[in-house]
Design a protein around this motif. Structure first.
Motif, short mmCIF file in Angstrom:
data_model
loop_
_atom_site.label_atom_id
_atom_site.label_comp_id
_atom_site.label_asym_id
_atom_site.label_seq_id
_atom_site.Cartn_x
_atom_site.Cartn_y
_atom_site.Cartn_z
N GLN A 148 0.82 -1.22 0.00
CA GLN A 148 0.00 0.00 0.00
C GLN A 148 0.85 1.27 0.00
OE1 GLN A 148 -2.19 -1.63 3.49
NE2 GLN A 148 -3.96 -0.81 2.37
N ARG A 149 1.76 1.35 -0.98
CA ARG A 149 2.61 2.54 -1.10
C ARG A 149 2.79 2.90 -2.55
NH1 ARG A 149 7.09 -1.08 1.15
NH2 ARG A 149 7.90 -2.07 -0.73
N ALA A 150 3.18 4.15 -2.76
CA ALA A 150 3.47 4.64 -4.12
C ALA A 150 4.44 5.80 -4.03
CB ALA A 150 2.18 5.09 -4.81
N GLY A 151 5.21 5.96 -5.10
CA GLY A 151 6.10 7.10 -5.22
C GLY A 151 5.33 8.32 -5.69
N VAL A 152 5.87 9.49 -5.40
CA VAL A 152 5.27 10.75 -5.81
C VAL A 152 6.28 11.54 -6.62
CG1 VAL A 152 4.27 12.94 -5.03
CG2 VAL A 152 3.86 10.87 -3.72
N GLY A 153 5.81 12.11 -7.73
CA GLY A 153 6.61 13.03 -8.53
C GLY A 153 5.75 14.24 -8.84
#
Length: 173
Positions: A87-92
Motif C-alpha cells: 500500500q505505497r506509491a512514489g510521488v513526482g
C-alpha cells in the motif's frame, strides 16, 4: 473533490497535449527525472490515449494541477511504482517554470495525500530527490514527508555522481 482555494487536480484530457509537450520538453526539469531527450507530440498523444487506464492495473496515476482561479494547467503530480501489497506509491511533481513559487506544488501534495489515503487506501508515499535540490526537499518536508536516508552516487550528472535523499510520508498517522 480534489480541490482547495488555490488549485484543483483533474485527470488528463485529450486537449492537454500542448501543455504536456511544453512540460515534458522543459529541459530545466530533466535533471529531476530520467529524461535526457525531447519527447515527441506523437508519443505524448499515445500516452494521452491510454491515460484513462485503471490505477491498480497500470500502477501509476498522473493528475493535472490547475489554478482554481481560471482553470489553467500549471503542472502535474504523479503516483508511480504503486505496490498494492504494501500500500505505497512514489510521488513526482512538476510545475511549469513561470508558475513555481506560487504554492501550487504544496497544495497539490496535500490534496494528493488526502486522496491517496481516503480513496486509494495507501499507507505511505515516498519520493527521491537530488541532494542538491533544496527547494524540493523543503517542499516535501512542508507537506509532511520525513527524511529517511541517502543513496550515494545515485544520479549521474554532467558534473559527476550525485547523491539522492529519500523521503516518506505515512498516511494513517
Amino acid at each position: 473533490m480534489l480541490r482547495d482555494d488555490l488549485i484543483f487536480l483533474r485527470a488528463l484530457e485529450a486537449d492537454d497535449l500542448d501543455f504536456l509537450y511544453a512540460l515534458e520538453n522543459d529541459s530545466s526539469l530533466w535533471h529531476v527525472s530520467d529524461a535526457v531527450t525531447p519527447i515527441s507530440r506523437y508519443t505524448l498523444q499515445k500516452y494521452l490515449d491510454n491515460s484513462a487506464a485503471d490505477f491498480h492495473e497500470v500502477r501509476q496515476l498522473r493528475l493535472v494541477i490547475c489554478a482554481a482561479t481560471d482553470g489553467r494547467a500549471v503542472g502535474t503530480i504523479d503516483l508511480f511504482d504503486f505496490d498494492p501489497r504494501h500500500q505505497r506509491a512514489g510521488v513526482g511533481i512538476a510545475v511549469l517554470q513561470n508558475e513555481r513559487k506560487s504554492g501550487f506544488a504544496r497544495a497539490a501534495l496535500k490534496l494528493l495525500a488526502i486522496y491517496a489515503r481516503q480513496n486509494l487506501y495507501l499507507h505511505q508515499l515516498f519520493c527521491t530527490i537530488g541532494a542538491g535540490n533544496i527547494a524540493s526537499q523543503r517542499l516535501f518536508e512542508q507537506a509532511g514527508f520525513q527524511f529517511v536516508g541517502v543513496r550515494k552516487d545515485w544520479l549521474r550528472t554532467a558534473e559527476g555522481w550525485q547523491n539522492v535523499v529519500e523521503y516518506q510520508c505515512l498516511l494513517d498517522i
